[in-house]
Design an enzyme around this catalytic site. Sequence first.
Site, PDB file in Angstrom:
ATOM      1  CB  SER B  20     -53.245 -10.266 -15.253  1.00 41.95           C
ATOM      2  OG  SER B  20     -53.459 -11.148 -16.314  1.00 41.95           O
ATOM      3  CE  LYS B  42     -50.345 -13.290 -22.314  1.00 39.38           C
ATOM      4  NZ  LYS B  42     -51.256 -12.157 -22.133  1.00 39.38           N
ATOM      5  CB  CYS B 126     -59.653  -8.446 -21.598  1.00 39.14           C
ATOM      6  SG  CYS B 126     -58.502  -8.364 -22.997  1.00 39.14           S
ATOM      7  CB  ILE B 187     -58.833   0.875 -13.862  1.00 34.69           C
ATOM      8  CG1 ILE B 187     -57.561   1.634 -14.170  1.00 34.69           C
ATOM      9  CG2 ILE B 187     -59.726   1.667 -12.948  1.00 34.69           C
ATOM     10  CD1 ILE B 187     -57.773   2.986 -14.867  1.00 34.69           C
TER      11      ILE B 187
END
Lengths: 252, 302
Positions: B20, B42, B126, B187
């Site tokens: 992503s 994304k 994020c 990760i």
Amino acid sequence: MINWSMGQVVEVARVGAEIYSVWISERKISRKVKPGQFIGVKVPERDDLLLRRPFSVADVKGGKMRIVFRVVGAGTAKLAHSKKGDRWDIIGPLGKPAPLVQNKSVVVCGGGVGAAPLFYLTRVLKEKNRVVAVLGARRAAELVMVSEFRQLGVKVYLTTEDGSKGIRGLVTEALEPVIKVMEKPVVYACGPEGMLKALCPLSRKAKVWAFFEERMGCGTGVCYGCALPKKDGGYLRLCQDGPVVSLDEVVL
Amino acid sequence: MTLEVVIRDVKFPNPVLAASGTFGFGWEFLAVANRLGGVVTKGLTIAPRAGNPPPRIVETASGVVNSVGLENPGVEVFKREILPRLQRVKCPVIVNLAAGKEEEFCELTETLEQTPVAGLELNLSCPNVKEGGVVFGQDALQVEKITRAVRKRTGKLLIVKLTANFVDPADTAKAAEAAGADAVSLINTLFALVLDQEGKPLLGGRTGGLSGPAIKPFALFCVERVARAVKIPVIGMGGIKTGQDAFEFICAGAHLIQVGTANLVKPDGALEVVKELRRMARTRGWQSWDDIRGKAGEGRFS
């Protein structure tokens, strides 16, 4: 369509203080690249320097293209030390071509090494326009491609901040009287952000196309790294929507 | 051998996915996408997001620090303009979902349930947003709660993307597994701060997330640790740019791997990994992924 290609360095020259010019022999990209577009160069033998370095193309000639850059870090230093015959991993053409006008009075305004991408543009624009160049730098040793501009037959005004060549002062100051006598001038500007910022008031009166420089991730539009704020909100992606942008559309 | 990996009912032609945020929405480089194992889009939010102020990306030693901040056009534009283009992508497309609230994750899930996307990846990791993201991912209870809520609303492949920032991902992976996730991926980028010559934060978002080869050994450590902790498949990522890198993650227990930062260097960065992995499979005579998967655990000191 973006091409990936191995180019071969055919000429490296020091053309100013920490400024280098490299001609690369490369068939695919050099035939397609238009003024305003750029290439992404991988620094050879340095896997720790991950990302490609974006360089606007300063000129093309028969299967070769030229870039002119200032050494600002380890990557550009390594590239500046390239030898004839070295092979560079390149992708391009990247970005949108600069919009080309016809039958206009055009001023190209370059600050320091920013003159380089304007050279290719000037060579193309002067076919169908009246073009003058205003080139400035901090000092004489940072002016680039002046003789090449003169060889194109365009009128060149020079400025330096320390007065070591041409008119003493900023390139943006020298631009004003040049523009004043022109009817509906179109300006193409390339230089440091401070210079482009100083041109913002002008962009309300005349059309100013600005060539931007920014840290880039991919250069291809997928990482959203090279953002520039738009006047009407949000950001544009310089690698995809630029790097040449109408100055009145962005916030500096 | 066939490179195919099946998780739940989704067939990945090979184990290499584009991560992503490094491959756009998947249709931008169609010729590349069609030869990958899969594409993760994304990060998508309900409302459009402008993202963080520039500069957003900076190179560091063998790595990249970014602070993009989930810039995306929002789920409506995604459905109207991007989804039709994704129909041309032949490999499975996983949509990465980001949200600041559990309800938003649920709404996104419901909105996408009737679309042809192959699966969902919940972005609970994020580091570049104020709400949600890593804040959810650091809390096993939140991971479980959000995963459970989303699980109730989707029959699609459900992946939970974990963080390794100040939390043991084995704990959050177990939480995701307990709540019904089909797989976990890890990760995400590591917390990072880059200062300029004046000692001021260089990135517009102040801090960012570190990716690239610099994080690979730590990512490998985390993937192996999580693969031992859960029974569901693990999707490994962090600095993969060669076939050997991918091989190592599979040895550490990964079923699939994702290539991220390497896609920024070359649009077909992930494809190089596929090619090298295929060559390795042939020359080393593997019969199936089971020949190598998780075999790192049989090594020294285990």
